[in-house]
Scaffold this active site. Structure first.
Site, PDB file in Angstrom:
ATOM      1  N   LYS A  34      53.257  58.142   7.127  1.00 47.15           N
ATOM      2  CA  LYS A  34      51.774  58.705   7.728  1.00 47.15           C
ATOM      3  C   LYS A  34      52.312  60.064   8.274  1.00 47.15           C
ATOM      4  CE  LYS A  34      50.496  57.673  12.111  1.00 47.15           C
ATOM      5  NZ  LYS A  34      50.486  58.906  13.055  1.00 47.15           N
ATOM      6  N   ASN A  35      53.502  60.250   9.219  1.00 49.89           N
ATOM      7  CA  ASN A  35      53.819  61.546   9.683  1.00 49.89           C
ATOM      8  C   ASN A  35      54.519  62.336   8.884  1.00 49.89           C
ATOM      9  OD1 ASN A  35      52.678  60.384  12.115  1.00 49.89           O
ATOM     10  ND2 ASN A  35      54.252  59.765  13.157  1.00 49.89           N
ATOM     11  N   CYS A 128      45.617  62.392  24.259  1.00 44.46           N
ATOM     12  CA  CYS A 128      45.119  61.124  23.524  1.00 44.46           C
ATOM     13  C   CYS A 128      45.642  60.004  24.559  1.00 44.46           C
ATOM     14  CB  CYS A 128      45.696  60.724  22.187  1.00 44.46           C
ATOM     15  SG  CYS A 128      47.357  60.678  22.168  1.00 44.46           S
ATOM     16  N   ARG A 133      49.752  65.697  25.396  1.00 48.12           N
ATOM     17  CA  ARG A 133      49.871  66.229  24.021  1.00 48.12           C
ATOM     18  C   ARG A 133      49.693  67.840  24.203  1.00 48.12           C
ATOM     19  NH1 ARG A 133      49.502  61.813  20.526  1.00 48.12           N
ATOM     20  NH2 ARG A 133      51.257  63.035  19.319  1.00 48.12           N
ATOM     21  N   ASP A 319      57.988  56.042  18.637  1.00 46.17           N
ATOM     22  CA  ASP A 319      57.031  55.192  18.192  1.00 46.17           C
ATOM     23  C   ASP A 319      57.208  53.661  18.035  1.00 46.17           C
ATOM     24  OD1 ASP A 319      55.986  57.945  15.788  1.00 46.17           O
ATOM     25  OD2 ASP A 319      55.637  57.443  17.830  1.00 46.17           O
ATOM     26  N   ARG A 411      45.044  53.443  11.220  1.00 45.17           N
ATOM     27  CA  ARG A 411      45.187  54.807  11.202  1.00 45.17           C
ATOM     28  C   ARG A 411      46.585  54.922  10.760  1.00 45.17           C
ATOM     29  NH1 ARG A 411      45.616  57.750  16.750  1.00 45.17           N
ATOM     30  NH2 ARG A 411      46.651  59.377  15.247  1.00 45.17           N
TER      31      ARG A 411
END
Ligand code: EPZ
Length: 457
Positions: A34-35, A128, A133, A319, A411
């Site tokens: 994803k990243n 978030c 962030r 993560d 997500r």
């Protein structure tokens, strides 16, 4: 999700139903990262030629980024896991608030828009639930490259300083090895006039994947993956085809789930050296790990308590902190988990404790005493990786759990319930077509009347 039918609207919420204690077995296919995919999508606006991305994960964050690019005038074609991106006719350099909100990665577009068109208007990516962030490193670096940036009413307005028609190279030293800031500056510097040196750069595999694609497009980037990256700007970048690297965080999540259920599974494709720190900790806690080409196999058995401290790559990835904490809840002994990257990334602790864990948190350090069992219950995920931790805890429990808040999970994990089911876990996705009336923290002995559901695998 709202479904309309014969003038009535039904609020539809999804949840996972997990019957715990199944042993996992077999091989799970890991999706594209994803990243990496998110930043490669943003990088595609650096050229007016076509970019073909393969191995793109099917995730809501990717869909959102696609909509953002389309709002700029980019044409996108999706065919299974392949995305063709055509940025020939970008007509708009302003990202719409309603699309940017909730997708921090959309801010990566600022580098490409500035480098190619000399201007960009992007709403500030809000904080978030894992932290503030900030983007100060992005802004400081772009100013060093010759951008004039003002922030008014939470909107970032960037353009080239007067009388310049191009960004210029600069020596930039990041105050922290920010992944996003490194990526923004790599994209901006690739079309700048002259040489840029980024010191204290992030070294994550996703940065290396971005540099590989940019170099295929004609960029001149050296030493990607090291603390100091050199970029010699070029006039133009061309189209290319590129395959997204496998998602090391998804792979790590499945390996931790196998360790937590004393299972033996294989994850593939994966690049083992993207997970060294995690594999070392899994071995230290008692699992057997075998690396073979682009596969990693794990044989989980006893679980010893081990301490982890998150750090920028190649350290233990933030993560995977939440998923690993779920494993430590049933480890033998006491463990300590220090989160050094984000200031609010312990959202999973409260619910893990309600399931029977024994965790206390002080100054972003979690102290865990292993317990023998976890209760099944109704749970609500509050961010992407906390939700993954709750799934692992539900798999550990010998009762039934229901996990809500799948908008976070979807997500970052493609078809997670299908992949877990194929490994033998008893997981189904349920669609609640009438809102449940009861509290979110009741025990798992629900009766059917409480929740009218349609089960889907
Ligand atoms: C990327 O976020 C990832 N997201 C995150 O993954 C990941 O957790 C993070 O890198 C760290 O590895 C994407 O790639 C889309 P940072 P990013 O900038 O770029 C501070 C997931 O779960 N900082 O490296 O936002 C910041 O406050 C997500 O997949 C500044 O101070 O992370 C944080 O403490 C979550 N100023 C630290 O650096 C800045 O200008 C790391 O942030 C930028 C960052």
């Amino acid at each position: 999700m709202v479904c309309e039918s014969n003038n009535k609207s039904y609020l539809e919420s999804h949840n996972l139903k997990i019957i715990g204690q199944s042993t996992l077995k077999g091989k799970v296919k890991i999706s594209g990262a994803k990243n990496s995919a998110l930043v490669l999508l943003a990088a595609s606006i650096l050229t007016d030629e076509k970019i073909i991305l393969d191995n793109v994960p099917q995730l809501t964050d990717i869909e959102k980024m696609g909509s953002i690019l389309e709002s700029l005038g980019v044409k996108l074609q999706t065919k299974d896991h392949q995305l063709t991106i055509d940025s020939t006719n970008i007509s708009n350099k302003e990202l719409p608030f309603e699309l940017v909100n909730g997708l921090r990665a959309s801010f990566f577009c600022i580098g490409g828009l500035l480098a190619r068109f000399g201007e960009a208007t992007i709403p500030l990516p809000g904080g978030c639930n894992i932290g503030k962030r900030p983007i100060n490193e992005h802004i400081r670096g772009l100013k060093a490259l010759g951008a004039k940036i003002i922030i008014e009413k939470d909107i970032v307005k960037a353009k080239l300083v007067e009388k310049r028609n191009r960004l210029h190279g600069a020596n930039i030293r990041l105050n922290c090895p920010s992944v996003g800031a490194t990526e923004t500056l790599l994209m901006a510097a690739s079309l700048a006039e002259g040489r840029t040196v980024i010191e204290n750069a992030a070294r994550e595999p996703e940065i290396q994947d971005l540099c590989n694609m940019l170099n295929k497009m004609g960029a001149k980037i050296y030493d990607a993956g090291r603390k100091k990256i050199i970029i010699d700007g070029v006039q133009k970048l061309v189209g290319c085809s590129h395959k997204v690297i496998p998602d090391r965080i998804e792979a790590g999540t499945f390996l931790i789930a196998a360790a937590a259920t004393s299972s033996s599974i294989t994850v593939s494709p994966v690049i083992p050296n993207h997970l060294e720190a995690v594999l070392n900790k899994l071995e230290e806690s008692g699992s057997q790990i075998t690396k073979k080409g682009n596969s990693i196999s794990i044989k989980g058995n006893k679980i010893e308590a081990v301490d982890i401290k998150t750090a920028p790559f190649p350290g233990f990835p933030t993560d995977l902190q939440a998923p690993f904490m779920a494993l430590m809840t049933i480890a033998k002994g006491r463990s300590k988990i220090s989160e050094t990257i984000f200031e609010n990334r312990m959202n999973h602790v409260e619910l893990l404790n309600e399931m029977g864990s024994s965790i206390t948190v002080k100054n972003n350090v979690a102290y865990i005493t292993g317990v023998n069992k976890l209760r099944g219950m109704k749970l609500v995920g509050s961010d992407l990786r906390s939700s993954a931790a709750l799934i692992i805890a539900a798999l550990i429990s010998n009762e039934i759990s229901f996990i809500y808040g799948l908008e976070h999970l979807d997500r970052g994990y493609e078809s997670i319930e299908m992949k877990l089911s194929m490994l033998g876990a008893q997981v189904t996705r349920e669609i609640d077509i009438k809102k449940t009336k009861k509290s979110m923290h009741e025990s798992s002995n629900l009766n059917k009347e409480d929740v009218s559901i349609a089960s889907a695998a």
